[in-house]
Design a protein around this motif. Structure first.
Motif: not given
Length: 224
Positions: A42-43, A49-50, A67-68, A96-104
């Motif tokens: 969740l964290q 999400a932020l 958010l789940r 998608s860029d944010v996600a990629s940067g976080m490994g998602l």
């Protein structure tokens, strides 16, 4: 989602959305362009999400963020009906860029939306009843949950015998339509209407409840 009906931006089709750079992994279902990103906690999801909110704010667009504990769903659209414009394609690219940067990475196998088709006799309008019963609002030609948590409702004149009157529409990514329909048939359902396969499958449960698997919206060339 922010209603941009009053802006000068033009609607785009699902096909045009997919042609835009950076939209891989996103799909156009009921309500707009959507993606689900699995997370390990969740964290992690809250941090993602932020960052999504910050990325979209620069474009003056407010996507829905669900958010789940182990996933975050993002849906962007120009207005509450779910129509798209070029800004939504840019939102998708930035998310998608944010996600990629976080490994998602997005997982299309977990993505779906549902709406309910209310069958009515000729000359009958029950929409006011459903508005009152559900506390929904009228958005163009559908009734919708103001927070977009519950399924939308649309109304049609009953003209096909052989299935239950009111049915559930399940929108899935285009390449998920056939396996989803096959799984439902293998689980005891039957194909009741097959005129428009592979756009959609009209299924009936073993007890004649109606479910349509809709894959057409994700690749439509028409502006919806």
């Amino acid at each position: 989602m922010t209603d941009r009906e009053g802006t000068s931006a033009e609607h785009i089709s699902a096909q045009q959305f997919h042609e835009a750079p950076g939209t891989a992994g996103w799909h156009v279902l009921y309500g707009g362009a959507q993606a689900i990103f699995p997370t390990d906690s969740l964290q992690t999801g809250a941090e993602f999400a932020l960052r999504v909110a910050d990325a979209a704010a620069e474009l003056d667009r407010e996507p829905d963020i669900d958010l789940r504990p182990h996933a975050v769903a993002v849906c962007t659209a120009r207005n509450r009906r779910g129509r798209l414009d070029r800004i939504d394609a840019e939102v998708a690219r930035r998310v998608s860029d944010v996600a990629s940067g976080m490994g998602l990475a997005p997982d299309a196998s977990r993505l779906q939306t549902a709406q309910i088709g209310i069958a009515q006799a000729e000359g009958v309008d029950t929409s006011e009843f459903w508005l009152a019963a559900l506390g929904y609002e009228r958005v163009d030609d559908v009734l919708a949950d103001p927070l977009r948590r519950g399924p939308r409702l649309w109304f049609y004149e009953l003209d096909r015998p052989g299935r239950g009157r009111t049915h559930i529409d399940v929108a899935v990514p285009n390449d998920q339509g056939a396996p989803r329909a096959a799984a439902a048939i293998a689980a005891g359902g039957r194909l009741a209407i097959g005129d428009d396969i592979p756009a959609w499958w009209g299924l009936a449960s073993p007890d004649n409840h109606s479910v349509d698997i809709a894959a057409w919206g994700d690749v439509s060339e028409q502006v919806m």
